[in-house]
Design an enzyme around this catalytic site. Structure first.
Site, PDB file in Angstrom:
ATOM      1  CG  ASP A   1     -10.323  -0.162   5.150  1.00 43.07           C
ATOM      2  OD1 ASP A   1     -10.104  -0.696   4.048  1.00 43.07           O
ATOM      3  OD2 ASP A   1      -9.583  -0.283   6.142  1.00 43.07           O
TER       4      ASP A   1
ATOM      5  CE  LYS B   1      -3.821  -2.168   2.439  1.00 45.87           C
ATOM      6  NZ  LYS B   1      -4.255  -2.666   3.743  1.00 45.87           N
TER       7      LYS B   1
ATOM      8  CD  GLN C   1      -3.786  -4.549   6.671  1.00 43.15           C
ATOM      9  OE1 GLN C   1      -3.799  -3.540   5.967  1.00 43.15           O
ATOM     10  NE2 GLN C   1      -4.202  -5.715   6.218  1.00 43.15           N
TER      11      GLN C   1
HETATM   12  N1  GUN Z   1      -7.233  -6.807   6.059  1.00 47.83           N
HETATM   13  C1  GUN Z   1      -7.568  -7.544   4.984  1.00 47.83           C
HETATM   14  N2  GUN Z   1      -8.251  -6.806   4.082  1.00 47.83           N
HETATM   15  C2  GUN Z   1      -8.364  -5.564   4.608  1.00 47.83           C
HETATM   16  C3  GUN Z   1      -8.946  -4.357   4.144  1.00 47.83           C
HETATM   17  O1  GUN Z   1      -9.534  -4.277   3.058  1.00 47.83           O
HETATM   18  N3  GUN Z   1      -8.827  -3.297   4.967  1.00 47.83           N
HETATM   19  C4  GUN Z   1      -8.199  -3.369   6.175  1.00 47.83           C
HETATM   20  N4  GUN Z   1      -8.159  -2.271   6.921  1.00 47.83           N
HETATM   21  N5  GUN Z   1      -7.633  -4.480   6.637  1.00 47.83           N
HETATM   22  C5  GUN Z   1      -7.717  -5.562   5.845  1.00 47.83           C
END
Ligand code: GUN
Length: 300
Positions: free
Chosen positions: A121, A54, A98
């Site tokens: 998100d 990311k 996360q």
């Molecule tokens: N962990 C796995 N997929 C995601 C996601 O799309 N967002 C977040 N914040 N954590 C994750």
């Protein structure tokens, strides 16, 4: 019949290009740089890989990237304090915590402490409610990516029968709401659904998001249907050598590709779209916060 492959890798590259072009324009015309903060608690190896990826892609499209790493035993107060700082930081337009979080932290409480306008998100209860009532919201990245690919392939989705397999808050439920928003007739199937094969056989669009390797065989798929495979499952691959592993989706690709009209592969389908949509959401959040027009084609 052999299905057309929906190339998520190439699609994601085009989304990133669009984002980068818009970011450059924002800088030039408005002296504004979108900023994304990613918060990682603990050292889960898969999460570390995601967070690194990311950060790298955020910088590549010209945005500011900030990473905050907290110890696995960080207190809830410490995490909430950090989120509070990011909520009020004018250089940060998107905040992503996360998941999963270590067990001692209340995930709902943490997510709902993020400013909904910065919730890239789309997990905050306000954004969930806005999406559920068809109002402008931040939309979860993976379902947004699936929707973009479906719209690109079909144009208008109106009146199509869509079956979403899986009812998670991250994919299944928001996906169902997005498809409803595009006037599909939507069924959400899950582990207790009766006659799942028959339910799936009625679908023009199948979105599989259950996390069970290759559970949807080709003979469940209606001829010509579009199959979006969200699953990313790591399974042993003895054919590649002892101890080797491979990635497969929730759909048995080989048999499904023989009957489907179009299908996303794993890897290279939905996966790359998730981070591309995170970047798109960060750009959207930045534009909204500044009262500027949003980029077209990058939101629901
Ligand atoms: N962990 C796995 N997929 C995601 C996601 O799309 N967002 C977040 N914040 N954590 C994750």
């Amino acid at each position: 019949m052999t299905a057309e492959i929906i190339d998520g890798k190439a699609f994601a590259a085009r989304v990133r290009e669009q984002v980068a072009t818009h970011v450059a324009k924002l800088k030039e015309e408005n002296d504004l740089t979108p900023g994304l903060a990613v918060v990682l608690v603990g050292e889960d190896p898969a999460s570390q890989v995601y967070v690194r990826s990311k950060g790298k892609q955020t910088v590549e499209v010209g945005m500011k990237s900030v990473e905050h790493k907290l110890d696995v035993d960080a207190s809830e107060a410490e995490l909430l304090d950090l989120i509070d700082q990011l909520n009020t930081d004018p250089t940060i337009h998107g905040i992503l915590v996360q998941l999963p979080l270590p067990k001692h932290l209340d995930e709902d409480l943490v997510i709902n402490s993020i400013d909904p306008a910065k919730d890239v998100d789309g997990f905050h209860i306000s954004n969930v409610g806005l999406l559920g009532t068809g109002q402008k919201s931040m939309v979860p990245c993976t379902p947004l990516g699936c929707l973009m690919m479906l719209r690109d392939y079909h144009g208008d989705l109106s009146g199509m029968n869509a079956v979403v397999i899986g009812r998670s808050n991250i994919v299944g439920k928001p996906m169902a709401n997005l498809l409803l928003g595009d006037s599909c007739t939507v069924t959400v199937a899950h582990s207790r659904t009766k006659d799942l094969p028959d339910v799936v056989r009625g679908a023009d669009i199948v979105v599989a998001a259950v996390g069970r390797p290759e559970m949807v065989p080709g003979d469940w798929i209606k001829k010509g249907a579009t199959v979006i495979d969200v699953g990313i499952n790591r399974i042993p691959a003895p054919e590649k050598g002892e101890g080797k592993m491979k990635l497969v989706g929730d759909v048995d690709f080989t048999s499904a590709a023989k009957v489907a009209g179009a299908i996303t592969p794993v890897p290279g389908g939905v996966g790359p779209m998730t981070i591309a949509c995170l970047l798109a959401n960060t750009l959207t959040a930045c534009c909204r916060s500044a009262g500027l027009p949003e980029p077209s084609g990058l939101t629901a």
